[in-house]
Write an enzyme that holds these catalytic residues in place. Structure first.
Site, PDB file in Angstrom:
ATOM      1  N   THR A  57      -9.150  -9.788   6.363  1.00 39.53           N
ATOM      2  CA  THR A  57      -8.885 -10.807   7.378  1.00 39.53           C
ATOM      3  C   THR A  57     -10.116 -10.906   8.266  1.00 39.53           C
ATOM      4  O   THR A  57     -10.520  -9.924   8.883  1.00 39.53           O
ATOM      5  CB  THR A  57      -7.648 -10.454   8.208  1.00 39.53           C
ATOM      6  N   LYS A 111      -3.683 -16.713   7.734  1.00 39.14           N
ATOM      7  CA  LYS A 111      -3.421 -15.285   7.954  1.00 39.14           C
ATOM      8  C   LYS A 111      -3.515 -14.927   9.433  1.00 39.14           C
ATOM      9  O   LYS A 111      -2.715 -14.127   9.952  1.00 39.14           O
ATOM     10  CB  LYS A 111      -4.416 -14.445   7.152  1.00 39.14           C
TER      11      LYS A 111
END
Length: 266
Positions: free
Chosen positions: A94, A167
């Site tokens: 991420t 995300k």
């Protein structure tokens, strides 16, 4: 398919195992002799540098922990220059979408796919890891044979960078859910209801959620924050930086997230 792998740690190690089990030729980087022995036991070819992982690879997968580490691996090493033209770089970490764009700007004839994950090592081992994927249709199609080894569902959510954006929203909302649950447990305490009683009972009511079920399985909000706070907190920091650049804030999410700062984790 020949797959290069960088970041065979807590999440990456079972990914390598699944890739090998599926019959892919995996060259995985190990920073120490012990790590390389572990990778060889999985059936991967263990290498000691980025170039070794990237040479002749159809796909190179990066699964490190932070945005800074992604930049170091992809922008400050021999990884990209060593990847063959027409290959695909998959970033599972991420990260800031701007990091993905910076990598793509350097990638030349290498396609970049961002595929941040939702789940843990047990999901990888079961082949049920959720992947939020951003990238061109052709690049995602070429990445899919590797991704299907451990990803289900594989959600192609838009162009390059879209996976990171989805995300980050996911984790901001996840953190907000934890914060709201922490406040609810505090309210229960003021009313004289034990935490375990609340967790067991709320799971059967209209207030149930995936976060509540995960927290109940762990026994307490505090234990859950202790286990997950570092992972969620780093992503919340990225989100905060992005919204500040946009001249806005997280609104009600910010207040909810503040409910878990008491534990000193986020």
């Amino acid at each position: 398919m020949k797959v290069g792998f960088v970041g065979a740690g807590r999440m990456g190690h079972p990914m390598v195992a699944r890739l090998v089990e599926a019959g892919h030729d995996v060259s995985a980087m190990g920073s120490t002799a012990e790590k390389r022995r572990e990778l060889e036991l999985l059936g991967a070819s263990a290498v000691n540098d980025m170039a070794g992982a990237a040479t002749q690879a159809d796909v190179v997968i990066v699964c490190v922990f932070t945005d800074d580490q992604v930049r170091q691996v992809c922008l400050d090493s021999a990884l990209l220059p060593t990847m063959p033209p027409g290959s695909v770089l998959i970033v599972h970490t991420t990260a800031n979408p701007e990091t993905i764009e910076a990598i793509a700007a350097r990638a030349g004839d290498v396609d970049v796919v961002d595929a941040p994950v939702s789940g843990g090592p047990h999901d990888i081992a079961a082949g049920k890891l959720t992947l939020f994927v951003g990238g061109a249709d052709d690049a995602v199609a070429r990445a899919r044979p590797a991704l299907t080894c451990y990803g289900d569902p594989i959600l192609h959510v838009g162009p390059r960078g879209a996976g990171q954006k989805v995300k980050l929203v996911n984790n901001a909302l996840f953190a907000g859910h934890i914060g709201l649950l922490a406040e609810a447990i505090r309210l229960g305490g003021r009313l004289g209801v034990p935490e375990k009683t609340l967790l067991d009972a709320l799971a059967h009511g209209s207030a149930t959620s995936r976060v509540l079920n995960l927290v109940a399985a762990g026994g307490s909000v505090e234990a859950f924050i202790e286990a997950t706070g570092e992972f969620v907190g780093k992503d919340v920091d990225v989100v905060r930086g992005i919204v500040e650049e946009l001249g806005t804030d997280l609104g009600a999410l910010d207040k909810a997230i503040s409910g878990i700062r008491v534990a000193g984790k986020i």
